[in-house]
Design a protein around this motif. Structure first.
Motif, PDB file in Angstrom:
ATOM      1  N   VAL A   6       0.851  -1.192   0.000  1.00 33.88           N
ATOM      2  CA  VAL A   6       0.000   0.000   0.000  1.00 33.88           C
ATOM      3  C   VAL A   6       0.881   1.235   0.000  1.00 33.88           C
ATOM      4  N   ASN A   7       0.536   2.176  -0.824  1.00 31.09           N
ATOM      5  CA  ASN A   7       1.261   3.459  -0.875  1.00 31.09           C
ATOM      6  C   ASN A   7       0.665   4.390   0.184  1.00 31.09           C
ATOM      7  N   TYR A   8       1.366   4.486   1.298  1.00 30.11           N
ATOM      8  CA  TYR A   8       0.831   5.302   2.400  1.00 30.11           C
ATOM      9  C   TYR A   8       1.056   6.800   2.180  1.00 30.11           C
ATOM     10  N   ASP A   9       1.695   7.094   1.060  1.00 31.36           N
ATOM     11  CA  ASP A   9       1.797   8.502   0.669  1.00 31.36           C
ATOM     12  C   ASP A   9       0.607   8.929  -0.172  1.00 31.36           C
ATOM     13  N   ASP A  10      -0.306   8.013  -0.352  1.00 28.50           N
ATOM     14  CA  ASP A  10      -1.509   8.319  -1.125  1.00 28.50           C
ATOM     15  C   ASP A  10      -2.191   9.548  -0.521  1.00 28.50           C
ATOM     16  N   GLU A  11      -2.673  10.414  -1.380  1.00 26.73           N
ATOM     17  CA  GLU A  11      -3.257  11.677  -0.912  1.00 26.73           C
ATOM     18  C   GLU A  11      -4.486  11.472  -0.033  1.00 26.73           C
ATOM     19  N   ARG A  12      -5.139  10.318  -0.170  1.00 25.40           N
ATOM     20  CA  ARG A  12      -6.300  10.047   0.671  1.00 25.40           C
ATOM     21  C   ARG A  12      -5.898   9.877   2.140  1.00 25.40           C
ATOM     22  N   PHE A  13      -4.731   9.262   2.361  1.00 27.50           N
ATOM     23  CA  PHE A  13      -4.215   9.183   3.729  1.00 27.50           C
ATOM     24  C   PHE A  13      -3.854  10.567   4.258  1.00 27.50           C
ATOM     25  N   THR A  14      -3.237  11.336   3.401  1.00 25.16           N
ATOM     26  CA  THR A  14      -2.840  12.694   3.795  1.00 25.16           C
ATOM     27  C   THR A  14      -4.056  13.537   4.138  1.00 25.16           C
ATOM     28  N   GLN A  15      -5.099  13.418   3.310  1.00 24.69           N
ATOM     29  CA  GLN A  15      -6.325  14.174   3.559  1.00 24.69           C
ATOM     30  C   GLN A  15      -6.988  13.742   4.860  1.00 24.69           C
ATOM     31  N   LEU A  16      -7.011  12.431   5.105  1.00 30.39           N
ATOM     32  CA  LEU A  16      -7.587  11.934   6.352  1.00 30.39           C
ATOM     33  C   LEU A  16      -6.835  12.480   7.572  1.00 30.39           C
ATOM     34  N   GLU A  17      -5.518  12.462   7.504  1.00 28.57           N
ATOM     35  CA  GLU A  17      -4.713  12.962   8.615  1.00 28.57           C
ATOM     36  C   GLU A  17      -4.957  14.450   8.855  1.00 28.57           C
ATOM     37  N   GLN A  18      -5.087  15.198   7.774  1.00 24.05           N
ATOM     38  CA  GLN A  18      -5.359  16.639   7.905  1.00 24.05           C
ATOM     39  C   GLN A  18      -6.728  16.880   8.532  1.00 24.05           C
ATOM     40  N   GLU A  19      -7.723  16.101   8.082  1.00 27.09           N
ATOM     41  CA  GLU A  19      -9.069  16.236   8.637  1.00 27.09           C
ATOM     42  C   GLU A  19      -9.078  15.870  10.126  1.00 27.09           C
ATOM     43  N   LYS A  20      -8.358  14.792  10.470  1.00 23.65           N
ATOM     44  CA  LYS A  20      -8.309  14.379  11.876  1.00 23.65           C
ATOM     45  C   LYS A  20      -7.658  15.458  12.736  1.00 23.65           C
ATOM     46  N   GLN A  21      -6.526  15.996  12.292  1.00 24.30           N
ATOM     47  CA  GLN A  21      -5.847  17.029  13.063  1.00 24.30           C
ATOM     48  C   GLN A  21      -6.693  18.285  13.190  1.00 24.30           C
ATOM     49  N   SER A  22      -7.428  18.601  12.118  1.00 25.91           N
ATOM     50  CA  SER A  22      -8.299  19.775  12.158  1.00 25.91           C
ATOM     51  C   SER A  22      -9.402  19.595  13.191  1.00 25.91           C
ATOM     52  N   GLU A  23      -9.984  18.387  13.217  1.00 21.02           N
ATOM     53  CA  GLU A  23     -11.053  18.133  14.173  1.00 21.02           C
ATOM     54  C   GLU A  23     -10.516  18.090  15.604  1.00 21.02           C
ATOM     55  N   LEU A  24      -9.345  17.485  15.790  1.00 17.23           N
ATOM     56  CA  LEU A  24      -8.724  17.460  17.121  1.00 17.23           C
ATOM     57  C   LEU A  24      -8.402  18.872  17.602  1.00 17.23           C
ATOM     58  N   ASN A  25      -7.875  19.683  16.702  1.00 16.92           N
ATOM     59  CA  ASN A  25      -7.545  21.067  17.067  1.00 16.92           C
ATOM     60  C   ASN A  25      -8.788  21.849  17.460  1.00 16.92           C
ATOM     61  N   LYS A  26      -9.883  21.612  16.734  1.00 16.25           N
ATOM     62  CA  LYS A  26     -11.124  22.319  17.028  1.00 16.25           C
ATOM     63  C   LYS A  26     -11.625  21.981  18.428  1.00 16.25           C
ATOM     64  N   TYR A  27     -11.638  20.676  18.758  1.00 15.50           N
ATOM     65  CA  TYR A  27     -12.109  20.283  20.086  1.00 15.50           C
ATOM     66  C   TYR A  27     -11.123  20.717  21.176  1.00 15.50           C
ATOM     67  N   ASN A  28      -9.830  20.636  20.884  1.00 15.98           N
ATOM     68  CA  ASN A  28      -8.845  21.077  21.872  1.00 15.98           C
ATOM     69  C   ASN A  28      -8.985  22.566  22.166  1.00 15.98           C
ATOM     70  N   GLN A  29      -9.168  23.351  21.122  1.00 17.19           N
ATOM     71  CA  GLN A  29      -9.336  24.790  21.308  1.00 17.19           C
ATOM     72  C   GLN A  29     -10.614  25.097  22.095  1.00 17.19           C
ATOM     73  N   THR A  30     -11.671  24.347  21.789  1.00 13.80           N
ATOM     74  CA  THR A  30     -12.943  24.569  22.491  1.00 13.80           C
ATOM     75  C   THR A  30     -12.804  24.273  23.978  1.00 13.80           C
TER      76      THR A  30
END
Length: 233
Positions: A6-30
């Motif tokens: 599996v190519n873990y550099d696939d952009e879908r993995f990258t997008q998922l990681e970005q979405e996860k960090q964005s959601e974590l940051n939102k809840y952490n900030q809240t």
């Protein structure tokens, strides 16, 4: 399903990681904002307790000073009364012993001014004068003692009031700190739960993408094999 590289550099993995960090940051900030607001509220409550204690101390000290001033005024009045009585008794004594006094004139008319009766009368007048002075002094000293004791009692009462206020303020501040700690503890637990749920959710999505990529690889391999077979035939 076969497993492929599996190519873990696939952009879908990258997008998922970005979405996860964005959601974590939102809840952490809240939650960080909520905890920070609670800290500010806790500080404000403690400041109000401090102001209450300062106000109560000022009131208690003002009352104490007022009581002491009243007692000191009464002490001054007792001293003035003593001086007034002392002066009055001395003046009365002088009048009684003066050659112009009615008593001495009566004694002279009766031929008793130079006898033992006259001397006895003078001694009696002096004793009366001394008794008045002693009585006035005793009254003054008793009053002074009572006023001094009253001042000391007022000071002790004030100290007890200040100590009680300090203890009340300490208990109140400890309750405020405990409430703040419980709030932050609950908020932190909620924050950790959200992080756990978000990580689990994105882990499942991550595995879905991984499965999708494996499926795509499998389909690609099947097509390759089919094309290879067709070419061979």
């Amino acid at each position: 399903m076969a497993s492929y590289n599996v190519n873990y550099d696939d952009e879908r993995f990258t997008q998922l990681e970005q979405e996860k960090q964005s959601e974590l940051n939102k809840y952490n900030q809240t939650y960080d904002a909520l905890i920070d607001e609670r800290n500010q509220f806790t500080n404000q409550q403690q400041n109000l307790v401090d102001k209450w204690q300062q106000t109560q101390e000022q009131i208690a000290n003002d009352n104490l000073n007022h009581q002491i001033n009243l007692y000191n005024q009464q002490k001054e009045q007792a001293e003035k009364s003593y001086q007034k009585e002392a002066n009055a008794s001395y003046i009365d004594y002088l009048k009684e012993t003066s050659n112009q006094s009615v008593s001495r004139e009566n004694l002279a008319q009766n031929g008793l001014s130079n006898g033992g009766y006259g001397e006895s009368s003078k001694v009696s007048m002096y004793n009366t004068y001394q008794n008045r002075i002693a009585s006035a002094r005793q009254s003054k000293e008793t009053a002074m003692l009572e006023f001094n004791n009253a001042i000391k009692e007022a000071q002790l009462t004030n100290n007890a009031t200040l100590a009680e206020n300090a203890l009340t303020a300490l208990k109140e501040k400890m309750n405020i700190l405990l409430e703040g700690f419980n709030y932050k503890d609950t908020a932190t637990q909620n924050k950790l739960n959200w992080e756990y749920n978000i990580n689990n959710n994105y882990y499942d999505r991550y595995k879905d993408v991984e499965s999708q990529i494996n499926y795509e690889n499998e389909q690609a391999e099947a097509i390759r094999q089919y094309q290879e077979q067709m070419e061979y035939q």
